[in-house]
Design a protein around this motif. Structure first.
Motif, PDB file in Angstrom:
ATOM      1  N   GLY A 207      38.610 -43.738  19.004  1.00 49.55           N
ATOM      2  CA  GLY A 207      38.258 -43.090  17.752  1.00 49.55           C
ATOM      3  C   GLY A 207      37.919 -44.098  16.666  1.00 49.55           C
ATOM      4  N   ILE A 208      38.653 -45.218  16.633  1.00 51.52           N
ATOM      5  CA  ILE A 208      38.373 -46.295  15.678  1.00 51.52           C
ATOM      6  C   ILE A 208      37.001 -46.899  15.962  1.00 51.52           C
ATOM      7  CG2 ILE A 208      39.105 -48.556  14.837  1.00 51.52           C
ATOM      8  CD1 ILE A 208      41.102 -46.512  14.036  1.00 51.52           C
ATOM      9  N   ILE A 209      36.734 -47.162  17.246  1.00 53.36           N
ATOM     10  CA  ILE A 209      35.464 -47.782  17.636  1.00 53.36           C
ATOM     11  C   ILE A 209      34.291 -46.856  17.319  1.00 53.36           C
ATOM     12  CG2 ILE A 209      34.124 -48.625  19.601  1.00 53.36           C
ATOM     13  CD1 ILE A 209      36.824 -49.456  20.872  1.00 53.36           C
ATOM     14  N   GLU A 210      34.434 -45.568  17.636  1.00 54.55           N
ATOM     15  CA  GLU A 210      33.364 -44.611  17.366  1.00 54.55           C
ATOM     16  C   GLU A 210      33.097 -44.491  15.868  1.00 54.55           C
ATOM     17  OE1 GLU A 210      34.760 -41.079  19.242  1.00 54.55           O
ATOM     18  OE2 GLU A 210      34.044 -41.659  21.241  1.00 54.55           O
ATOM     19  N   ALA A 211      34.160 -44.492  15.079  1.00 57.52           N
ATOM     20  CA  ALA A 211      33.995 -44.408  13.619  1.00 57.52           C
ATOM     21  C   ALA A 211      33.262 -45.635  13.087  1.00 57.52           C
ATOM     22  CB  ALA A 211      35.356 -44.272  12.942  1.00 57.52           C
ATOM     23  N   ARG A 212      33.589 -46.800  13.651  1.00 56.74           N
ATOM     24  CA  ARG A 212      32.923 -48.030  13.219  1.00 56.74           C
ATOM     25  C   ARG A 212      31.433 -47.980  13.562  1.00 56.74           C
ATOM     26  NH1 ARG A 212      34.206 -52.928  16.765  1.00 56.74           N
ATOM     27  NH2 ARG A 212      32.453 -52.023  17.865  1.00 56.74           N
ATOM     28  N   LEU A 213      31.118 -47.548  14.788  1.00 58.91           N
ATOM     29  CA  LEU A 213      29.724 -47.471  15.207  1.00 58.91           C
ATOM     30  C   LEU A 213      28.944 -46.469  14.358  1.00 58.91           C
ATOM     31  CD1 LEU A 213      30.148 -47.568  19.093  1.00 58.91           C
ATOM     32  CD2 LEU A 213      29.398 -49.420  17.591  1.00 58.91           C
ATOM     33  N   GLU A 214      29.574 -45.334  14.055  1.00 60.16           N
ATOM     34  CA  GLU A 214      28.926 -44.332  13.212  1.00 60.16           C
ATOM     35  C   GLU A 214      28.674 -44.875  11.810  1.00 60.16           C
ATOM     36  OE1 GLU A 214      29.628 -39.737  11.613  1.00 60.16           O
ATOM     37  OE2 GLU A 214      31.070 -40.665  12.972  1.00 60.16           O
ATOM     38  N   HIS A 215      29.667 -45.605  11.298  1.00 54.42           N
ATOM     39  CA  HIS A 215      29.531 -46.208   9.970  1.00 54.42           C
ATOM     40  C   HIS A 215      28.378 -47.223   9.955  1.00 54.42           C
ATOM     41  CE1 HIS A 215      30.788 -47.628   6.025  1.00 54.42           C
ATOM     42  NE2 HIS A 215      30.804 -48.871   6.486  1.00 54.42           N
ATOM     43  N   GLU A 216      28.306 -48.054  11.015  1.00 50.64           N
ATOM     44  CA  GLU A 216      27.243 -49.049  11.087  1.00 50.64           C
ATOM     45  C   GLU A 216      25.876 -48.382  11.200  1.00 50.64           C
ATOM     46  OE1 GLU A 216      28.326 -51.473  14.395  1.00 50.64           O
ATOM     47  OE2 GLU A 216      29.865 -52.584  13.286  1.00 50.64           O
ATOM     48  N   LEU A 217      25.798 -47.298  11.989  1.00 50.10           N
ATOM     49  CA  LEU A 217      24.532 -46.580  12.139  1.00 50.10           C
ATOM     50  C   LEU A 217      24.097 -45.966  10.812  1.00 50.10           C
ATOM     51  CD1 LEU A 217      22.288 -45.481  13.933  1.00 50.10           C
ATOM     52  CD2 LEU A 217      23.764 -43.539  14.485  1.00 50.10           C
ATOM     53  N   ASN A 218      25.057 -45.365  10.096  1.00 51.79           N
ATOM     54  CA  ASN A 218      24.735 -44.779   8.791  1.00 51.79           C
ATOM     55  C   ASN A 218      24.242 -45.837   7.818  1.00 51.79           C
ATOM     56  OD1 ASN A 218      25.412 -42.184   9.577  1.00 51.79           O
ATOM     57  ND2 ASN A 218      27.527 -42.329   8.858  1.00 51.79           N
TER      58      ASN A 218
END
Length: 303
Positions: free
Chosen positions: A201-212
């Motif tokens: 969940g931490i990793i997915e949130a980071r990737l989503e943040h970077e994509l945004n």
């Protein structure tokens, strides 16, 4: 709805120590980070149903007995576990190298966490009892809170030794907090404790943040480019209008006149697009040069 921290703890509770030494180490982490651990009593308060179910089993495996009475219920549905029996407290203190007959300052007795598996169990207990982790959609923060200054410093060293990165220390309301702020470290720590789903969940949130962030940067860049095109086009059109008013337009060289007419017909086009519309095609710098020359000629008559 269950919080991210509660879900992480529920996941960690699925792992039960198989050896007595790890059960003891996990109980040590729980007690050093719980609500109250003194030489004459223990009080553990939790709102996690999974942790509440795990506690009696852990104490039974580590010490051979449970709590003084069934868990009581506190405010907000929290469950309270207590031990006040002198005999039980003596057994617990002796197991951790403490003496109930002496005034003591709680610390991590290193022989209890000597093995790597016991260090992991200790940190697991510390997080279940005094830990929390922020929902990664809101930020990155994981902490272990204790009222014992020495315990916080020694826990810091255990994390450094076992995971290879340095947490941070802070004082809060008379207590001590060991915390992590980097998302990679938090993800690694949760995986280490036995919560790979929470870690993901931490990793997915980071990737989503970077994509945004990438999308926002691209949008901002596109907006800036559009603004530049509009401003440049307006400058060109103003210059062409001035040349017509000055009766200079018909005297322009054929190449400049061609560029001017093309701009008037395509006010929203970029320089590259204008250059591609000419027959034969010319380069973007060449088109830029022609339009700049129009501006210069228009300004010569308007100092």
């Amino acid at each position: 709805m269950r919080s991210f921290s509660a879900s992480a703890k529920a996941e960690i509770c699925r792992e039960f120590p198989q050896s007595g030494c790890c059960a003891l180490a996990e109980c040590f982490g729980i007690l050093l980070f719980c609500n109250s651990f003194r030489n004459d009593s223990i009080k553990i308060i939790t709102e996690s149903g999974e942790f509440a179910a795990l506690l009696p089993k852990l104490f039974k495996k580590a010490f051979g007995f449970g709590f003084d009475s069934p868990a009581g219920e506190g405010k907000g549905g929290k469950q309270i576990f207590q031990i006040q029996s002198a005999e039980k407290m003596t057994t617990i203190m002796n197991a951790f190298g403490f003496d109930t007959r002496q005034t003591f300052s709680l610390h991590i007795n290193l022989p209890v966490v000597e093995n790597d598996c016991c260090k992991t169990a200790f940190l697991r207990g510390a997080f279940l009892s005094g830990g929390s982790v922020t929902d990664p959609g809101k930020g990155y923060h994981l902490e272990l809170a204790t009222t014992h200054h020495s315990v916080a410093k020694e826990c810091y060293l255990i994390i450094q030794e076992t995971l290879g990165f340095l947490p941070k220390l802070a004082s809060r309301s008379g207590g001590q907090v060991v915390y992590l702020k980097q998302n990679e470290q938090i993800a690694d720590f949760l995986t280490f404790l036995g919560a790979p789903v929470a870690s993901m969940g931490i990793i997915e949130a980071r990737l989503e943040h970077e994509l945004n962030n990438q999308v926002n940067r691209r949008c901002n860049c596109d907006d800036a480019n559009i603004t530049k095109v509009v401003e440049a086009s307006q400058e060109h059109l103003n210059a062409i209008r001035m040349l017509r008013e000055q009766n200079k337009f018909d005297q322009l060289p054929e190449k400049l006149k061609q560029a001017a007419l093309l701009r008037e017909e395509n006010p929203e086009a970029s320089l590259s697009e204008l250059a591609g519309l000419l027959e034969p095609r010319i380069s973007k710098p060449a088109m830029n040069h022609r339009l700049k020359r129009l501006v210069e000629l228009a300004m010569e008559g308007n100092p």
